[in-house]
Design a protein around this motif. Structure first.
Motif, PDB file in Angstrom:
ATOM      1  N   GLY A   1      -1.264 -43.517  51.221  1.00 38.08           N
ATOM      2  CA  GLY A   1      -1.050 -42.703  50.031  1.00 38.08           C
ATOM      3  C   GLY A   1       0.194 -43.108  49.273  1.00 38.08           C
ATOM      4  O   GLY A   1       0.191 -43.178  48.034  1.00 38.08           O
ATOM      5  N   PHE A   2       1.286 -43.397  50.017  1.00 41.00           N
ATOM      6  CA  PHE A   2       2.537 -43.803  49.388  1.00 41.00           C
ATOM      7  C   PHE A   2       2.355 -45.122  48.635  1.00 41.00           C
ATOM      8  O   PHE A   2       2.714 -45.252  47.453  1.00 41.00           O
ATOM      9  CB  PHE A   2       3.632 -43.956  50.443  1.00 41.00           C
ATOM     10  N   ALA A   3       1.792 -46.123  49.308  1.00 44.73           N
ATOM     11  CA  ALA A   3       1.635 -47.441  48.697  1.00 44.73           C
ATOM     12  C   ALA A   3       0.654 -47.393  47.534  1.00 44.73           C
ATOM     13  O   ALA A   3       0.868 -48.035  46.493  1.00 44.73           O
ATOM     14  CB  ALA A   3       1.177 -48.450  49.750  1.00 44.73           C
ATOM     15  N   LEU A   4      -0.430 -46.641  47.682  1.00 48.24           N
ATOM     16  CA  LEU A   4      -1.408 -46.505  46.601  1.00 48.24           C
ATOM     17  C   LEU A   4      -0.744 -45.939  45.355  1.00 48.24           C
ATOM     18  O   LEU A   4      -0.943 -46.438  44.238  1.00 48.24           O
ATOM     19  CB  LEU A   4      -2.564 -45.614  47.067  1.00 48.24           C
ATOM     20  N   GLU A   5       0.058 -44.898  45.531  1.00 52.59           N
ATOM     21  CA  GLU A   5       0.717 -44.261  44.388  1.00 52.59           C
ATOM     22  C   GLU A   5       1.665 -45.243  43.695  1.00 52.59           C
ATOM     23  O   GLU A   5       1.733 -45.283  42.454  1.00 52.59           O
ATOM     24  CB  GLU A   5       1.485 -43.027  44.860  1.00 52.59           C
ATOM     25  N   GLN A   6       2.381 -46.055  44.476  1.00 52.87           N
ATOM     26  CA  GLN A   6       3.307 -47.024  43.877  1.00 52.87           C
ATOM     27  C   GLN A   6       2.550 -48.090  43.094  1.00 52.87           C
ATOM     28  O   GLN A   6       2.972 -48.493  42.001  1.00 52.87           O
ATOM     29  CB  GLN A   6       4.173 -47.675  44.965  1.00 52.87           C
TER      30      GLN A   6
END
Length: 237
Positions: free
Chosen positions: A139-144
């Protein structure tokens, strides 16, 4: 997480104290301030239940049954959290193929700090041994990546075929589709679903975003890149 006063806090304890206060303010002041009448405790429990859905295909009926509310009420709560940028409903990409594709959205928390606060995970060592560690990274990497690509929500999708795997993120811009997978591993492996996606979808290549030190190819048309590699790529374009 990415909220400045949390990210810049002097300690994890200070960061999570701020996040807890932010959640209270959101539930007790911001939502009523929008003219929405939902008890703060009710919305908080629903929000906490979404922790278990993070990174997963949404089953609204199952979510509603678990919470003891109607499907329409669950959708209303979910749309509220999406509309106020707390969660992302990533819609499925439907290709013109004769296969049974996944048609329900996936759910992600927009901020990893809020996810960890509601998970009750308050330090890095606890996160690394938590069952949701991989989903948290995803989720973190996708958002970035979405932010780095300046992609509108209507241009962001995931794709999947029942029983044959998924691709975490497709971004459609300027007539092209970019594909991304997110793996919390320093040595990710090419999977069947990656090859199926390359054979089936109109994409030229697929990038696996992982906590690695430098970009490399692990298979033809499948690259592995650190997050800062995506940053460098965007700055060079």
């Amino acid at each position: 997480g990415g909220y400045p006063l949390s990210f810049l806090a002097k300690s994890d304890s200070d960061a999570f104290t701020w996040l807890a206060a932010y959640i209270r303010t959101y539930l007790e002041q911001d939502i009523p301030g929008l003219g929405i009448s939902i008890p703060a405790d009710t919305l908080r429990r629903f929000w906490m239940m979404l922790v278990h859905c993070h990174g997963n295909i949404l089953n609204t009926a199952e979510l509603a049954r678990s919470f003891g509310i109607a499907d329409t009420t669950a959708r209303r709560y979910l749309d509220l959290l999406s509309g106020t940028f707390m969660v992302r409903q990533l819609q499925p990409f439907i290709a013109n193929i004769k296969k049974r594709q996944i048609r329900s959205p996936k759910i992600y928390f927009r901020d990893s700090g809020l996810l960890h606060q509601l998970m009750g995970v308050y330090d890095n060592s606890s996160l690394l041994t938590h069952i949701k560690c991989g989903a948290s990274w995803e989720g973190f990497a996708l958002e970035q990546v979405v932010r780095l690509k300046a992609a509108h929500p209507s241009d962001c999708f995931f794709w999947g075929i029942h029983g044959q795997g998924e691709v975490d993120l497709l971004i459609r811009q300027r007539g092209k589709i970019e594909a991304f997978e997110f793996k919390y591993s320093s040595a990710p492996q090419a999977t069947k679903s990656m090859h199926v996606a390359l054979q089936t979808l109109p994409i030229e290549s697929l990038t696996v975003v992982a906590p690695v030190e430098e970009r490399f190819y692990m298979a033809e048309r499948i690259a592995v890149s650190p997050l800062d590699g995506i940053v460098a790529e965007e700055q060079s374009n």
